[in-house]
Design an enzyme around this catalytic site. Structure first.
Site, PDB file in Angstrom:
ATOM      1  N   GLU A  66      -6.785   0.689  -3.637  1.00 48.72           N
ATOM      2  CA  GLU A  66      -7.771   0.721  -2.603  1.00 48.72           C
ATOM      3  C   GLU A  66      -9.087   1.281  -3.126  1.00 48.72           C
ATOM      4  O   GLU A  66      -9.135   2.317  -3.779  1.00 48.72           O
ATOM      5  CB  GLU A  66      -7.299   1.517  -1.380  1.00 48.72           C
ATOM      6  CG  GLU A  66      -6.941   2.981  -1.630  1.00 48.72           C
ATOM      7  CD  GLU A  66      -6.481   3.660  -0.348  1.00 48.72           C
ATOM      8  OE1 GLU A  66      -7.230   3.801   0.618  1.00 48.72           O
ATOM      9  OE2 GLU A  66      -5.295   4.057  -0.358  1.00 48.72           O
TER      10      GLU A  66
ATOM     11  N   ASP B  95       1.014   2.600   3.702  1.00 45.80           N
ATOM     12  CA  ASP B  95       0.140   3.656   3.179  1.00 45.80           C
ATOM     13  C   ASP B  95       0.947   4.949   2.972  1.00 45.80           C
ATOM     14  O   ASP B  95       0.486   6.042   3.312  1.00 45.80           O
ATOM     15  CB  ASP B  95      -1.074   3.889   4.092  1.00 45.80           C
ATOM     16  CG  ASP B  95      -2.148   4.735   3.404  1.00 45.80           C
ATOM     17  OD1 ASP B  95      -1.979   5.070   2.214  1.00 45.80           O
ATOM     18  OD2 ASP B  95      -3.144   5.071   4.065  1.00 45.80           O
TER      19      ASP B  95
ATOM     20  N   HIS C  60       0.843  -1.199   0.000  1.00 41.26           N
ATOM     21  CA  HIS C  60       0.000   0.000   0.000  1.00 41.26           C
ATOM     22  C   HIS C  60       0.880   1.251   0.000  1.00 41.26           C
ATOM     23  O   HIS C  60       1.250   1.780   1.052  1.00 41.26           O
ATOM     24  CB  HIS C  60      -0.919  -0.010   1.235  1.00 41.26           C
ATOM     25  CG  HIS C  60      -2.009   1.001   1.162  1.00 41.26           C
ATOM     26  ND1 HIS C  60      -3.275   0.768   1.651  1.00 41.26           N
ATOM     27  CD2 HIS C  60      -2.054   2.262   0.665  1.00 41.26           C
ATOM     28  CE1 HIS C  60      -4.042   1.828   1.464  1.00 41.26           C
ATOM     29  NE2 HIS C  60      -3.313   2.754   0.867  1.00 41.26           N
TER      30      HIS C  60
ATOM     31  N   HIS D 242       1.525   5.152  -2.227  1.00 39.10           N
ATOM     32  CA  HIS D 242       1.074   6.127  -3.230  1.00 39.10           C
ATOM     33  C   HIS D 242       2.348   6.798  -3.756  1.00 39.10           C
ATOM     34  O   HIS D 242       2.886   7.692  -3.107  1.00 39.10           O
ATOM     35  CB  HIS D 242       0.141   7.154  -2.592  1.00 39.10           C
ATOM     36  CG  HIS D 242      -1.093   6.548  -1.950  1.00 39.10           C
ATOM     37  ND1 HIS D 242      -2.301   6.458  -2.596  1.00 39.10           N
ATOM     38  CD2 HIS D 242      -1.292   5.999  -0.728  1.00 39.10           C
ATOM     39  CE1 HIS D 242      -3.202   5.893  -1.790  1.00 39.10           C
ATOM     40  NE2 HIS D 242      -2.612   5.601  -0.646  1.00 39.10           N
TER      41      HIS D 242
ATOM     42  N   ARG E  66       2.724   8.641  -6.314  1.00 39.26           N
ATOM     43  CA  ARG E  66       2.473   9.959  -6.944  1.00 39.26           C
ATOM     44  C   ARG E  66       3.075  10.016  -8.348  1.00 39.26           C
ATOM     45  O   ARG E  66       2.796   9.179  -9.152  1.00 39.26           O
ATOM     46  CB  ARG E  66       2.993  11.100  -6.048  1.00 39.26           C
ATOM     47  CG  ARG E  66       2.594  10.999  -4.572  1.00 39.26           C
ATOM     48  CD  ARG E  66       1.107  11.076  -4.330  1.00 39.26           C
ATOM     49  NE  ARG E  66       0.791  11.309  -2.936  1.00 39.26           N
ATOM     50  CZ  ARG E  66      -0.391  11.039  -2.380  1.00 39.26           C
ATOM     51  NH1 ARG E  66      -1.377  10.538  -3.084  1.00 39.26           N
ATOM     52  NH2 ARG E  66      -0.596  11.289  -1.111  1.00 39.26           N
TER      53      ARG E  66
ATOM     54  N   HIS F   3       2.699  14.353   1.087  1.00 39.28           N
ATOM     55  CA  HIS F   3       2.251  15.662   0.596  1.00 39.28           C
ATOM     56  C   HIS F   3       3.376  16.648   0.887  1.00 39.28           C
ATOM     57  O   HIS F   3       4.193  16.415   1.783  1.00 39.28           O
ATOM     58  CB  HIS F   3       0.970  16.097   1.316  1.00 39.28           C
ATOM     59  CG  HIS F   3      -0.174  15.142   1.118  1.00 39.28           C
ATOM     60  ND1 HIS F   3      -0.876  15.049  -0.066  1.00 39.28           N
ATOM     61  CD2 HIS F   3      -0.729  14.232   1.949  1.00 39.28           C
ATOM     62  CE1 HIS F   3      -1.820  14.120   0.048  1.00 39.28           C
ATOM     63  NE2 HIS F   3      -1.741  13.603   1.263  1.00 39.28           N
TER      64      HIS F   3
HETATM   65  O1  DOR Z   1      -4.600   9.738   4.423  1.00 43.71           O
HETATM   66  C1  DOR Z   1      -4.738   9.228   3.316  1.00 43.71           C
HETATM   67  N1  DOR Z   1      -4.098   9.708   2.221  1.00 43.71           N
HETATM   68  N2  DOR Z   1      -5.574   8.181   3.185  1.00 43.71           N
HETATM   69  C2  DOR Z   1      -5.908   7.709   1.971  1.00 43.71           C
HETATM   70  O2  DOR Z   1      -6.682   6.791   1.918  1.00 43.71           O
HETATM   71  C3  DOR Z   1      -5.390   8.349   0.737  1.00 43.71           C
HETATM   72  C4  DOR Z   1      -4.112   8.986   0.999  1.00 43.71           C
HETATM   73  C5  DOR Z   1      -3.618   9.861  -0.142  1.00 43.71           C
HETATM   74  O3  DOR Z   1      -3.602   9.387  -1.286  1.00 43.71           O
HETATM   75  O4  DOR Z   1      -3.168  10.991   0.120  1.00 43.71           O
HETATM   76 ZN    ZN Z   2      -6.640   4.385   2.270  1.00 43.69          ZN
END
Ligand code: DOR
Ligand code: ZN
Length: 420
Positions: free
Chosen positions: A140, A282, A55, A57, A59, A286
């Site tokens: 997800e 996860d 899991h 991201h 980007r 940012h």
């Molecule tokens: O806090 C989160 N950020 N939860 C998520 O499910 C998505 C993720 C994001 O992509 O920034």
């Molecule tokens: Zn999530």
């Protein structure tokens, strides 16, 4: 036989020490060494199979200010993660085979560790097209709205889960309930997306999904959620190591979905350690400036791919959890759930490893490799790997990233269409 690499004096989970002989990215032999192009003496290290972080991201594209495939996977490697599974809530979201293929090309060009990409689950998504084009899993799947993901209503969710089941795919689900106006504090965020609501959502989705479907629940943040979930369940390091009371009340760096909970709930999550299938980060970075917005407007998400195994290894050193449980939850279980070849210590295993010294350090965001430059885990104890091996090649040694030839891991839909 000449090997590409021999890992000498490797401590095996059985307690025995042996030499691991690697050629072509695979373990060929375990026992006495043969002639090799390269050797590493592992006697002072604890060796783990490379982690599969199912899991993240990564980007990239128009979100490259937050992270990109290069920085995200360099960060993964520096934390002992050798395979990442990217989530489809990109901009644009991954909803067609063409967008999926473009995403895979981006990864192929820039990733320095193994990778897979999941298919987005929205009403108009071409689920079958993406499954056959090589998506690893589905989701997800947003059963509640989150940063870069709109929530699906129960009926739409039921129809989409049905379709995924018919394809034979694995559905990964972000389950939460959201109530009330936009919160201005971490405590308010915890109330608006409560632990009880998360457990209710997991129970409801478990009930509406087809009976024998392959279901995986993302980031369970409470003991009650772990109990409510059917199928397999994942927990993040931030829900294990952080509670919102450790931060100033409006510190946006700790804003994440599902939210950080209170201390008691965090401890309750540890009490379920044995029931957790997978630890995944996860990783959702940012930028500083996005997180500098007022709490109500700041995006949710925190970086964590590089600190996941190091935090767990510090817990192993404190004797809070066993080393084999870390191997299970960070490498073997996720690989088995996804159908990725297992990394390990037997002939035929994928030769991905991370070698950890005994030295415990403290997390210092300025030394991490993610692009965002901050970490909510700052100051916590961790053990970082000194050497990382990807498919039998040194990918990382003493802080330097070396050449690597990482692989794409396609899902079962692609593999079965290739075998026809
Ligand atoms: O806090 C989160 N950020 N939860 C998520 O499910 C998505 C993720 C994001 O992509 O920034
Ligand atoms: Zn999530």
């Amino acid at each position: 036989m000449t090997a590409d690499l021999v890992l000498m004096n490797m401590g095996l989970p059985t307690g025995r020490r042996a030499d691991i002989v690697i050629a072509g990215g695979i373990v060929r032999h375990v026992g006495a060494a043969v002639r090799a192009d390269d050797t590493i003496d592992c006697s002072r290290f604890t060796c783990l199979p490379g982690a599969v972080d199912m899991h993240v991201h990564m980007r990239g594209g128009v979100q490259a200010k937050k992270e990109d495939w290069r920085t995200g996977t360099v960060s993964a490697i520096a934390g002992g993660v050798t395979v990442v599974v990217d989530q489809p809530n990109t901009v644009p979201p991954i909803t067609t085979p063409e967008i999926l293929r473009a995403r895979l090309r981006e990864a192929e060009e820039h990733a320095v560790c193994g990778f897979a990409v999941n298919a987005g689950v929205t009403p108009d998504a071409d689920l079958a097209g993406m499954w056959h084009a090589g998506s690893m899993a589905f989701g997800e799947t947003f059963a509640a709205p989150s940063s870069y993901g709109g929530g699906l209503d129960p009926e739409t969710l039921r129809v989409l889960l049905d379709r995924i089941h018919t394809l034979g795919g694995l559905a990964t689900v972000h389950a939460e309930e959201v109530a009330g106006p936009a919160p201005a504090t971490l405590a308010g965020h915890n109330r608006a997306r409560s632990g009880a609501g998360e457990a209710r959502a997991m129970r409801a989705i478990s009930a509406l999904a087809p009976e024998r479907m392959r279901l995986h629940f993302c980031h369970a943040s409470t003991a009650a959620s772990i109990e409510a979930a059917r199928g397999t369940v994942e927990v993040t390091p931030h829900h294990l190591f952080l509670s919102y009371t450790m931060f100033e009340e409006d510190d946006t760096r700790a804003r994440v979905n599902p939210p950080l909970r209170d201390e008691e709930t965090r401890r309750g999550l540890w009490s379920c350690w044995d029931a957790i299938d997978v630890i995944a980060s996860d990783h959702a970075p940012h930028t500083f400036s996005e997180k500098a917005l007022p709490f109500e407007a700041a995006p949710s998400g925190i970086p964590g791919v590089e600190t996941m195994v190091p935090l767990l290894m510090a817990a192993v050193q404190r004797r809070e959890i066993s080393l084999t449980s870390v191997m299970e939850k960070t490498s073997w279980r996720p690989a088995a759930i996804l159908g990725i070849p297992r990394a390990g210590f037997e002939p035929g295993d994928r030769a991905d490893y991370a070698l950890y010294p005994d030295e415990v350090t403290r997390i210092d965001a300025s030394r991490l490799h993610a692009k965002c430059g901050w970490s909510p885990f700052e100051g916590l104890s961790a053990v970082f790997p000194e050497e990382v091996i990807v498919r039998g090649e040194r990918a990382y040694a003493c802080g330097d990233h070396l050449a690597a030839h990482p692989a794409w891991y396609p899902g079962q839909g692609y593999l079965s269409s290739q075998n026809k």
